[in-house]
Write a protein that holds these residues in place. Structure first.
Motif, PDB file in Angstrom:
ATOM      1  N   PRO A 181       0.831  -1.212   0.000  1.00 23.79           N
ATOM      2  CA  PRO A 181       0.000   0.000   0.000  1.00 23.79           C
ATOM      3  C   PRO A 181       0.870   1.269   0.000  1.00 23.79           C
ATOM      4  O   PRO A 181       1.867   1.338   0.713  1.00 23.79           O
ATOM      5  N   SER A 182       0.443   2.169  -0.810  1.00 24.41           N
ATOM      6  CA  SER A 182       1.129   3.466  -0.859  1.00 24.41           C
ATOM      7  C   SER A 182       0.079   4.548  -1.044  1.00 24.41           C
ATOM      8  O   SER A 182      -1.069   4.271  -1.397  1.00 24.41           O
ATOM      9  N   VAL A 183       0.464   5.759  -0.827  1.00 19.29           N
ATOM     10  CA  VAL A 183      -0.466   6.883  -0.963  1.00 19.29           C
ATOM     11  C   VAL A 183      -0.869   7.042  -2.419  1.00 19.29           C
ATOM     12  O   VAL A 183      -2.035   7.284  -2.745  1.00 19.29           O
ATOM     13  N   ASP A 184       0.057   6.827  -3.299  1.00 17.45           N
ATOM     14  CA  ASP A 184      -0.235   6.957  -4.713  1.00 17.45           C
ATOM     15  C   ASP A 184      -1.232   5.896  -5.180  1.00 17.45           C
ATOM     16  O   ASP A 184      -2.149   6.192  -5.949  1.00 17.45           O
ATOM     17  N   SER A 185      -1.071   4.680  -4.704  1.00 13.97           N
ATOM     18  CA  SER A 185      -1.976   3.610  -5.121  1.00 13.97           C
ATOM     19  C   SER A 185      -3.366   3.841  -4.543  1.00 13.97           C
ATOM     20  O   SER A 185      -4.382   3.568  -5.189  1.00 13.97           O
ATOM     21  N   GLY A 186      -3.468   4.390  -3.333  1.00 15.83           N
ATOM     22  CA  GLY A 186      -4.766   4.708  -2.737  1.00 15.83           C
ATOM     23  C   GLY A 186      -5.469   5.820  -3.504  1.00 15.83           C
ATOM     24  O   GLY A 186      -6.681   5.778  -3.713  1.00 15.83           O
ATOM     25  N   ARG A 187      -4.718   6.847  -3.938  1.00 16.19           N
ATOM     26  CA  ARG A 187      -5.274   7.953  -4.707  1.00 16.19           C
ATOM     27  C   ARG A 187      -5.800   7.459  -6.049  1.00 16.19           C
ATOM     28  O   ARG A 187      -6.880   7.832  -6.472  1.00 16.19           O
ATOM     29  N   ASP A 188      -5.030   6.550  -6.691  1.00 16.57           N
ATOM     30  CA  ASP A 188      -5.450   6.002  -7.982  1.00 16.57           C
ATOM     31  C   ASP A 188      -6.719   5.165  -7.819  1.00 16.57           C
ATOM     32  O   ASP A 188      -7.621   5.234  -8.652  1.00 16.57           O
TER      33      ASP A 188
ATOM     34  N   TYR B 238      -9.016   5.551  -5.553  1.00 19.70           N
ATOM     35  CA  TYR B 238     -10.136   6.457  -5.278  1.00 19.70           C
ATOM     36  C   TYR B 238     -10.628   7.110  -6.568  1.00 19.70           C
ATOM     37  O   TYR B 238     -11.812   7.208  -6.799  1.00 19.70           O
TER      38      TYR B 238
END
Length: 175
Positions: free
Chosen positions: A159-166, A168
């Motif tokens: 998990p990364s912030v970038d993958s969570g943003r994508d 969403y």
């Protein structure tokens, strides 16, 4: 003799002593060593000694014959013992081969072979069917793979912030 059978000449000869033999025995019984004289005494002594020697030799030969027969008998007993041993071994090998054959037909693993104890093929086959059911029941159940569980794609999940943003954006996009 019955049925009109004629007796053998040999049978008649052994049944009745010969007249010469009777005369010799009567002469031996009637005469004493004193009546024979020196030559007669010597002949009688020599004859008695020869008779004793002949009887001794007969005993020795009979003992030797018995020894040979016992030797042959012991060899026969050894051969019979070996035959019995080989027949037993053959029976055991045949039974083991039958167990292996039936076990392979029912896909029974080697560690379950000791449960197959029957002697004949029919009973062994019945036992093998029951053992095969036990083997199947004791095996770990195989479940169908659930693609929703686990990694699924085979890519490592970090998990990364970038993958969570994508993620969403994918779910809430208004396009």
């Amino acid at each position: 003799m019955e049925d009109g059978a004629m007796p053998d000449d040999d049978t008649q000869a052994t049944a009745q002593p010969a007249p010469e033999q009777e005369q010799v025995h009567e002469a031996d019984q009637q005469s004493s060593p004193d009546q024979l004289g020196d030559a007669g005494k010597a002949a009688l002594t020599a004859e008695r000694k020869a008779r004793k020697d002949a009887e001794k030799q007969l005993k020795e030969l009979n003992a030797r014959l018995q020894e040979i027969e016992d030797k042959d008998k012991s060899e026969l007993e050894r051969a019979q013992s070996r035959l019995a041993e080989l027949e037993k071994q053959y029976g055991e090998e045949r039974a083991q081969r039958l167990r292996l054959s039936v076990a392979s037909q029912h896909a029974i693993p080697a560690e379950w072979m000791d449960l197959l104890t029957a002697a004949d093929e029919e009973a062994l086959t019945a036992q093998a069917a029951k053992v095969a059911q036990l083997v199947k029941a004791s095996a770990a159940p195989e479940f169908a793979r659930n693609p929703g569980q686990g990694a699924g794609s085979g890519e490592p999940v970090t998990p990364s912030v970038d993958s969570g943003r994508d993620l969403y954006r994918q779910k809430h996009s208004t396009t």
